[in-house]
Write an enzyme that holds these catalytic residues in place. Structure first.
Site, PDB file in Angstrom:
ATOM      1  N   SER A 178       0.643  -0.981   0.169  1.00 57.90           N
ATOM      2  CA  SER A 178      -0.118  -0.602   0.384  1.00 57.90           C
ATOM      3  C   SER A 178       0.884   1.396  -0.067  1.00 57.90           C
ATOM      4  O   SER A 178       0.343   2.562  -0.822  1.00 57.90           O
ATOM      5  CB  SER A 178      -0.809   0.016   0.982  1.00 57.90           C
ATOM      6  N   HIS A 206      -5.389  -2.999  -3.251  1.00 58.54           N
ATOM      7  CA  HIS A 206      -4.905  -2.114  -4.033  1.00 58.54           C
ATOM      8  C   HIS A 206      -5.254  -2.822  -5.578  1.00 58.54           C
ATOM      9  O   HIS A 206      -4.797  -1.967  -6.251  1.00 58.54           O
ATOM     10  CB  HIS A 206      -3.606  -1.691  -3.669  1.00 58.54           C
ATOM     11  N   LYS A 237     -11.996   1.130  -1.646  1.00 60.08           N
ATOM     12  CA  LYS A 237     -11.291   1.609  -2.534  1.00 60.08           C
ATOM     13  C   LYS A 237     -11.704   1.997  -3.274  1.00 60.08           C
ATOM     14  O   LYS A 237     -12.744   2.661  -4.093  1.00 60.08           O
ATOM     15  CB  LYS A 237     -10.097   1.139  -2.671  1.00 60.08           C
TER      16      LYS A 237
HETATM   17  C1  LIG Z   1      -6.993   0.067   3.307  1.00 60.95           C
HETATM   18  C2  LIG Z   1      -6.514  -1.357   3.358  1.00 60.95           C
HETATM   19  C3  LIG Z   1      -6.909  -2.695   4.465  1.00 60.95           C
HETATM   20  C4  LIG Z   1      -8.226  -2.259   5.209  1.00 60.95           C
HETATM   21  O1  LIG Z   1      -9.106  -1.728   3.823  1.00 60.95           O
HETATM   22  P1  LIG Z   1     -10.465  -1.355   5.106  1.00 60.95           P
HETATM   23  O2  LIG Z   1     -11.453  -2.118   4.201  1.00 60.95           O
HETATM   24  O3  LIG Z   1     -10.393   0.150   4.582  1.00 60.95           O
HETATM   25  O4  LIG Z   1     -10.463  -1.601   6.377  1.00 60.95           O
HETATM   26  C5  LIG Z   1      -6.314  -3.715   4.624  1.00 60.95           C
HETATM   27  N1  LIG Z   1      -5.245  -3.841   3.631  1.00 60.95           N
HETATM   28  C6  LIG Z   1      -4.896  -3.481   3.530  1.00 60.95           C
HETATM   29  C7  LIG Z   1      -2.963  -3.365   2.208  1.00 60.95           C
HETATM   30  C8  LIG Z   1      -5.192  -1.691   2.623  1.00 60.95           C
HETATM   31  O5  LIG Z   1      -4.324  -0.844   1.857  1.00 60.95           O
END
Ligand SMILES: *Cc1c(COP(=O)(O)O)cnc(C)c1O
Length: 393
Positions: A178, A206, A237
């Site tokens: 990320s 992602h 996302k």
């Molecule tokens: C954003 C993210 C999460 C968490 O997801 P949410 O739905 O926002 O709680 C988990 N793993 C990674 C790699 C992320 O970037």
């Protein structure tokens, strides 16, 4: 920490340049946002396809709101699992080409549920050094032994797995990291897991919606399919809404339904979110032009960033980090850009390693070419104000 120590602890954060401040956004997410009373071009969202404010999602949510009301009332096991949640799980499983999927309220909750359900005391979890906090926390919660392996290092991981032969093993990795935007070597990791009879838990927060045919994510990108993969995709996302899902073999998902505590002991998400997500999946699957647009903008940005005096981590994804180095230098560059009407977040430790504070630039298919060019122009300009010592060329 004792209550009396709190003021000093807060001051320490402030002095180390680690105190975080939130900005107030008014109105919808998008490449142009109104924040703290001023308009700016934003490069900070994970809304990679520009769906968060898409009218089709809002309309689907509105219709479900009229039909279902707002709240889900209880956990999925009690009475919160609606027809919309069921349809969403089936659509998600079909899209990522795995037998079954289970919807979670967030990605954080999904990882906190999956790892303790699949590994426990006496087992071993192997975790990439740059994994997301939710995988780290899920591993801790599991009470398994946790072995952290060097970032993307399959050879070292192989040795470490051999050292723990005979124990139940699980490898957990982000598919797209990320904060760096680089990809985990999933085919090699899967081959290792097959050789060592281990689970492979893939966090595709992602990659889902962005990579692979139809936006199916990292497994499609690498053309992988295996029932030892437990796949987690997030829905807040690229999918533009909120939530997450875990997909895998029918038995693995049944086990999670029976045992993942963060599924069992939390209220189901509002049905209107499932409706908005079904609309988002239509756009993700049909809208390859959004992914093409994103790739075009990513290429344009990446080319411009590589000519700057800071280290640019090249990535095939819309995550384009620019490593600045010291916290104060990253913060000051962020502030200069803000004065130009550009919003790029500076990411500091502990989210990233000390000395690698960075601007985490993210793109959306909804950005215009001139937005990207303006960001590059401003960065070029500020490259001139940076003291040479602050650069990590
Ligand atoms: C954003 C993210 C999460 C968490 O997801 P949410 O739905 O926002 O709680 C988990 N793993 C990674 C790699 C992320 O970037």
């Amino acid at each position: 920490m004792r209550p009396a120590e709190l003021p000093a602890r807060l001051r320490e954060l402030e002095q180390a340049g680690l105190a975080r401040r939130r900005r107030r956004v008014e109105g919808p997410q998008g490449p142009l946002v109104r924040v703290d009373g001023a308009d700016c071009v934003a490069f900070c969202s994970n809304d990679y396809l520009g769906l968060a404010s898409h009218p089709a999602l809002a309309e689907a949510a509105r219709r479900a709101l009229a039909e279902y009301g707002v709240g889900a009332g209880a956990s999925g096991h009690i009475c919160g699992h609606t027809r919309l949640h069921e349809e969403l799980e089936q659509r998600l499983a079909r899209l990522v080409r795995l037998p079954r999927a289970l919807h979670f309220s967030t990605g954080y909750m999904a990882n906190l549920g999956v790892l303790p359900a699949l590994a426990g005391a006496g087992d071993v979890i192997f975790s990439d050094r740059l994994n997301h906090a939710s995988l780290i926390d899920g591993a801790r919660l599991s009470r398994a032994d946790v072995v952290v392996y060097p970032h993307r290092d399959v050879e070292v991981l192989d040795h470490l797995m051999q050292q723990h032969a005979g124990r139940a093993r699980l490898v957990a990795t982000d598919a797209v990291f990320s904060m760096d935007g680089d990809l985990a070597p999933l085919p090699d990791l899967l081959a290792l897991c097959e050789r060592h009879d281990a689970w492979l838990v893939v966090d595709d927060a992602h990659g889902f919606g962005v990579l692979g045919e139809s936006g199916a994510g990292s497994l499609a990108h690498w053309r992988l399919s295996s029932e030892r993969i437990v796949y987690m995709g997030t829905l807040g996302k690229a999918a533009g809404v909120f939530g997450a899902f875990v997909a895998g073999g029918a038995d693995a998902v049944e086990w999670l339904l029976q045992r993942a505590r963060t599924y069992m002991f939390t209220t189901a998400t509002p049905p209107m979110l499932a409706a908005a997500l079904l609309a988002a999946l239509d756009l993700i699957e049909a809208g390859s032009w959004r992914r093409e647009r994103l790739a075009f903008l990513t290429g344009r940005l990446s080319e411009g960033l590589s000519g700057l005096p800071w280290r640019h981590l090249a990535s095939p994804t819309p995550i384009q980090p620019l490593i600045i180095g010291e916290n104060s230098a990253a913060m000051s560059l962020m502030r200069s850009l803000r004065e130009d009407g550009i919003w790029v977040p500076a990411i500091r430790p502990p989210t990233v390693a000390p000395g690698t504070a960075r601007l985490r630039i993210t793109l959306s298919a909804a950005h215009r070419e001139q937005d990207v060019d303006r960001l590059l122009d401003c960065l070029r300009l500020h490259a001139g104000d940076e003291p040479a010592a602050a650069r990590t060329a």
